[in-house]
Design an enzyme around this catalytic site. Structure first.
Site, PDB file in Angstrom:
ATOM      1  N   CYS A 161     -16.587  -2.575  10.570  1.00 52.99           N
ATOM      2  CA  CYS A 161     -15.313  -3.708  10.438  1.00 52.99           C
ATOM      3  C   CYS A 161     -15.122  -4.388  11.838  1.00 52.99           C
ATOM      4  O   CYS A 161     -14.658  -3.327  12.782  1.00 52.99           O
ATOM      5  CB  CYS A 161     -13.853  -2.890   9.827  1.00 52.99           C
ATOM      6  SG  CYS A 161     -12.502  -3.815  10.351  1.00 52.99           S
TER       7      CYS A 161
ATOM      8  N   LYS B  56     -11.093   4.620  -1.249  1.00 55.44           N
ATOM      9  CA  LYS B  56     -10.098   4.642  -0.386  1.00 55.44           C
ATOM     10  C   LYS B  56      -9.669   6.145  -0.734  1.00 55.44           C
ATOM     11  O   LYS B  56      -9.212   6.409  -1.899  1.00 55.44           O
ATOM     12  CB  LYS B  56      -8.956   3.715  -0.093  1.00 55.44           C
ATOM     13  CG  LYS B  56      -9.330   2.424   0.806  1.00 55.44           C
ATOM     14  CD  LYS B  56      -8.350   1.522   0.699  1.00 55.44           C
ATOM     15  CE  LYS B  56      -8.901   0.051   1.355  1.00 55.44           C
ATOM     16  NZ  LYS B  56      -8.030  -0.820   1.176  1.00 55.44           N
TER      17      LYS B  56
ATOM     18  N   GLU C 228      -2.666  -3.820  12.330  1.00 52.39           N
ATOM     19  CA  GLU C 228      -3.061  -5.187  12.655  1.00 52.39           C
ATOM     20  C   GLU C 228      -3.801  -5.190  14.073  1.00 52.39           C
ATOM     21  O   GLU C 228      -3.107  -4.761  15.279  1.00 52.39           O
ATOM     22  CB  GLU C 228      -1.877  -6.004  12.624  1.00 52.39           C
ATOM     23  CG  GLU C 228      -1.210  -6.154  11.641  1.00 52.39           C
ATOM     24  CD  GLU C 228      -2.120  -7.075  10.604  1.00 52.39           C
ATOM     25  OE1 GLU C 228      -3.121  -7.912  10.923  1.00 52.39           O
ATOM     26  OE2 GLU C 228      -1.850  -6.917   9.183  1.00 52.39           O
ATOM     27  N   SER C 229      -5.008  -5.544  14.254  1.00 49.51           N
ATOM     28  CA  SER C 229      -5.793  -5.353  15.176  1.00 49.51           C
ATOM     29  C   SER C 229      -5.265  -5.912  16.598  1.00 49.51           C
ATOM     30  O   SER C 229      -5.395  -5.491  18.012  1.00 49.51           O
ATOM     31  CB  SER C 229      -7.173  -5.693  15.182  1.00 49.51           C
ATOM     32  OG  SER C 229      -7.124  -7.152  14.958  1.00 49.51           O
TER      33      SER C 229
END
Lengths: 256, 256
Positions: B29, B56, B84-85
Site C-alpha cells: 500500500c 479484513k 490518513e497518511s
C-alpha cells in the site's frame, strides 16, 4: 449589483498596492468561505475578487492553475497564489499568530484533522444532492448518507463536552466544517420540511449551530438557508447560476 | 512466510508493552508506505501489523473505523488510532523533532502541500491503470493523464534547483510522492516498454529517483518494479491478491 463576479472577457482586477492579501473567491463557494472565515476570525485585512466559475475569465488560470477558488495571492511573493482551502487556512493560521485556531498539541491537531477528513462523508453525498435537479429522488441514498455522516460529529461534540469542537470558542474544526453546516438550513427548502436536521438525534449539533451563528466571523459571511436555496436553483438555469443576486458587504467589493 | 497479513478469522495482534508505536499496514500500500518512510527517516521505533485488505479481520474496524490502512496506534493514548497518511506523517514530524521533514516556513510549507495535492493528478489515473485488467487499453487516456501530471514535478525540480524537492536531502514532499514514483518502475512490465519514463522529458525526475534509491529510509522499504508488477497481477486472481509473496524485513514482523 450585477457582474460583481468577474467572467469571460473581464480584465484582471487591479488591487491597491497596500500589501494586503488578495482572495479570489465565489460568493456561494463553501471552500472559499473557509478561507474568508479564517481571515475574518484572525482579523487579517484582505481584498476579494469574485470569479464567475461557469464563465471563467481567460486570465484566471494564471492565478489558479486548475481554475479553482479559493486562491490567495500574497503581494510580497512572486510565486503563484496559494490554492486548496485547508492549505490556505493552515498557512494563515501559521503565518498570523493572533487568535490561533489550530491546536499546538500535535496529537490534538491530528485528531482535529481526522475529524475534518471524516466530514467528507457529508460533503460527497451533499454534492450529489445539490447537483440533482429533482432533489432527493435524483440522488438515491445521498440524503441518508449525508445525515448519517453527521452522527460522528454529534458524538464528538458530546465526547469533547465543550460548546465548540475546539473548546470555548470556535477553532479550526468549527470553521472548516461550518460552510456545509450552514447549508443544511437549505435542506427544508430544497428537499422538503422533513429533511430539517432531527432535533433529538442532532441536539448537540443544533445547539452548536446556533452558537456558531453568534460568532462575528460567521455572522459577517452568513447566507440564509433560503438564499442558499435560491442560488442552488439558479444553477439549473439555461443562462447559468445567478452569482450576483445578493448584496455583497461593502468592504469586500473589489476596487476597480 | 504465509499469512503475515492478518485476515478474516485472525486474532488482533498482541504487541509488547514497550511504549512503541504500532502501525497497521499492508506491504504494497503506497499510503502506508508514506508512514513507514517517515518513521524510518526519523528513526522512530515502531511495530507493524499487516492487514489483508480483501479479507479484513473482523476486529479491524475497531482500529480503523473505515477499515483503511495506514492506521497508527499510540499506546499512551486511549483514543482510536490515527488514520490518513498525510495526517499521520504530519503528526510524526511535529511530535518527533529529529530530522525535521516539513519546512518551518509557513509559506514554503503551504507550497509543498500544494505540490503534494497536485500529485493527485498522477495518483487518480494511476489507479485507473492499475485496476485495469487489460492495461492501457482498459483505461483510455489514463496513461497520458498520469504522465502529463509528472510535468509539474519535473518543472518544479528544475525551478527549485536542488537535488531533492526539499533541498539537499529528502523531505516531506520527496517522501510523500515517492511510493507512486517507485511504482513507475512497474510500468514497463505492466504496460509495455514504451511506457518507461521518457529520459529527456523527465531527466530531472529520473535523476531524483536514482538519488532517492540511495536514501536509507527508501532502501529499507524498496520493492522492485517487477515485484510491484507481480503483486498487481495477483490482484486479479480469483483467490485474491498474493499479499505474502515477498519476505518481510525481520524487524518489521509482528511479535505474536
Amino acid at each position: 449589483m450585477s457582474n460583481i463576479h468577474l467572467g469571460k472577457g473581464s480584465q484582471p482586477p487591479t488591487f491597491p498596492e497596500d500589501g494586503k492579501l488578495r482572495l479570489y473567491s465565489m460568493r456561494f463557494c463553501p471552500f472559499a468561505q473557509r478561507v474568508h472565515l479564517v481571515l475574518e476570525a484572525k482579523n487579517i485585512p484582505y481584498h476579494t475578487a469574485y470569479i464567475n466559475l461557469k464563465q471563467k475569465p481567460e486570465w484566471y488560470t494564471q492565478k489558479s492553475p486548475l481554475g479553482k477558488v479559493p486562491a490567495l495571492e500574497i503581494p510580497t511573493s512572486k510565486d503563484d497564489p496559494l490554492i486548496e482551502s485547508l492549505i490556505i487556512a493552515d498557512y494563515l493560521d501559521d503565518q498570523y499568530p493572533q487568535n490561533r485556531l489550530n491546536s499546538t498539541d500535535p496529537l490534538q491537531r491530528a485528531r482535529d484533522r481526522i475529524l475534518i477528513e471524516r466530514f467528507n462523508g457529508f460533503i460527497t453525498p451533499y454534492y450529489k444532492l445539490m447537483f440533482s435537479q429533482t432533489g432527493v429522488d435524483g440522488a438515491p441514498g445521498a440524503i441518508t448518507d449525508a445525515i448519517n455522516a453527521l452522527d460522528v460529529f454529534e458524538a464528538e461534540l458530546k465526547k469533547r463536552g465543550s460548546k465548540f469542537f475546539n473548546g470555548s470558542k470556535p477553532g479550526f474544526v468549527d470553521y472548516m466544517i461550518w460552510p456545509w453546516c450552514e447549508r443544511t438550513d437549505a435542506f427544508a427548502f430544497l428537499l422538503g420540511d422533513k429533511y430539517e436536521l432531527d432535533k433529538v438525534r442532532f441536539s448537540k449539533l443544533i445547539e452548536w449551530k446556533d452558537l456558531m451563528k453568534e460568532d462575528n466571523a460567521i455572522k459577517s459571511l452568513l447566507i440564509s438557508g433560503e438564499d442558499h436555496y435560491k442560488f442552488r436553483r439558479s444553477t439549473f438555469r439555461a443562462e447559468g447560476p445567478d452569482y450576483d443576486f445578493l448584496p455583497i458587504p461593502a468592504k469586500r467589493i473589489r476596487t476597480n
